[in-house]
Design an enzyme around this catalytic site. Structure first.
Site: not given
Length: 466
Positions: A199, A201, A206, A384, A386, A391
């Site tokens: 999952h 991404k 380089d 979508h 996450k 704090d």
């Protein structure tokens, strides 16, 4: 999860059923027991040149606390993270917050265009649509210029993408690797691990620049969510709300290691020799740790990092998450934080591309609302992202959802960023999303239609496999 643009098919249904049937009896770790085994230790940092002295490390923590307030999360969380992972806190990075698909894709394609040595890309979904073709052609162009391109894609996530799409990349010289193929005859390493999905991404250019977050390669992200205005767009207008990072600096080497580990684990062909470990220098002032989670680990590092950060919070816990199906430990950590006087706020979707996940998450609202957790549902765009900010000093952005699948079955990757300046950017982004959201009150939730309550009850039966 994957975009809702996919059409149902008998093969897709078979895959879903097989995933459920192979879920096994694994369980999430006992966080209290694991945390208790790790004694407090002095924070340790590294630069591109190597480890920082004990005195310098102590001074860095002292400065962080001076600018952010005297908060225990720094001491406790830094000690825990370095006990759980072999990846240090890296100094000297430049972190750029990317909001929504258009900005993220523009930055990614620009980096690809400027690549000189190699490109390593890892994604759950890459679709054969306008955006997928834009990336494919950009990668092929660089391959033909002598830049080695290595691509990992997930077999289930990219199930609807024609094989011809990947064949054309391979024909141009791109090294293409399918993660845990759906076809059992193509399984590698002697096991058919259909339930373990990639999952992540990641785009690494380089060995110096990395992109990570929630955005797959698909045209569904192209419209964006008009994040810079608290505009309530009509439901179903096609807008997607997501968050990614561009990071330059020494920590990129740690994300590169995660990519290489996945390539090796999947028995990919030997990579063409390139400078995958360039000498890196400081390019900014951001402090970053790379955290990867896989089902192969004794315990999921992303999960434990998130649980412990919430457990150590003293002031704020601001979470934005697309697929929220919390397990009992996560729920308890949120409720305990409220009891300590922490301001706990969740921004969650108001609609989703996965009805089962959406209603399974909503099934937990009553307990959370009664415990004092503030819940907002993002309007006008399919959420979508996450992300978390705690704090005013600890932040994370990555691919991991707050659900059982991310914590138990998927390969995931997150970046943890320490520092007030970046946390302020995260707080500002959170405030815009909150302004574009609807507050769910205990009374309004109790008065929801009976049909929603029924859907929630049914969805909870499947929550472990979602």
């Amino acid at each position: 999860m994957q975009p809702s643009t996919r059409q149902s098919s008998p093969l897709a249904l078979l895959v879903v059923l097989c995933v459920f049937s192979t879920a096994g009896c694994a369980s999430l770790p006992d966080t209290d027991a694991i945390l208790a085994r790790h004694a407090m230790q002095a924070a340790q940092f590294e630069t591109a040149r190597g480890p920082v002295s004990v005195q310098k490390s102590a001074a860095i923590v002292a400065e962080l606390k001076r600018t952010s307030g005297d908060i225990d999360i720094l001491d406790k969380q830094i000690a825990l993270e370095q006990a759980l992972t072999d990846r240090p806190l890296m100094l000297g990075n430049k972190v750029t917050l990317l909001q929504d698909g258009p900005a993220t894709y523009a930055a990614m394609l620009k980096a690809i265009s400027g690549a000189q040595d190699h490109i390593n890309m890892e994604t759950y979904i890459i679709e054969d649509d306008a955006m997928g073709q834009a990336f494919a052609q950009a990668l092929i162009t660089k391959q033909r210029q002598g830049v080695q391109v290595n691509l990992i894609y997930d077999s289930v996530g990219s199930l609807a993408t024609p094989k011809q799409f990947f064949n054309e990349l391979a024909a141009a010289g791109v090294a293409v690797l399918e993660f845990n193929p759906v076809n059992p005859l193509q399984s590698r390493g002697g096991a058919w691990l259909l339930n373990n999905r990639d999952h992540r991404k990641l785009l690494i250019v380089d060995g110096r620049t990395v992109f990570l977050g929630g955005i797959n390669i698909s045209s569904v992200y192209s419209s964006g969510s008009i994040i810079h205005r608290a505009t309530k767009l009509p439901v179903g207008d096609g807008a997607w709300r997501d968050t990614d990072l561009q990071i330059d600096g020494p920590v990129v080497a740690d994300f590169q290691k995660l990519f290489m580990q996945t390539w090796d684990k999947q028995h990919g062909k030997t990579l063409m020799p390139k400078n995958y470990t360039p000498v890196l220098t400081a390019v900014g002032k951001d402090i970053v740790r790379a955290i990867g989670g896989t089902p192969d680990d004794a315990f999921n590092q992303v999960y434990l990092t998130m649980i412990s950060a919430i457990s150590n919070a003293e002031r704020q816990v601001f979470l934005t998450n697309a697929y929220f199906v919390p397990n009992p430990q996560l729920i308890q950590a949120l409720l305990d934080a409220v009891t300590r006087g922490v301001d706990v706020r969740l921004i969650l979707p108001s609609y989703s591309d996965s009805g089962l996940v959406f209603h399974a998450g909503r099934a937990q609202y009553t307990q959370l609302l009664e415990g004092g957790v503030k819940i907002y549902e993002r309007q006008g765009a399919l959420l979508h992202a996450k992300t978390a900010m705690i704090d005013g000093v600890w932040s994370t952005v990555g691919s991991s959802n707050l659900d059982w699948r991310s914590f138990m079955d998927n390969d995931e990757v997150n970046a943890v960023i320490l520092g007030r300046d970046f946390a302020q950017q995260m707080a500002a982004m959170f405030a815009i999303d909150q302004a574009a959201s609807k507050l769910i009150t205990p009374q309004s939730w109790a008065d929801r239609p009976l049909q929603f309550k029924l859907k929630e009850w049914l969805a909870r039966l499947w929550e472990r496999w979602l």
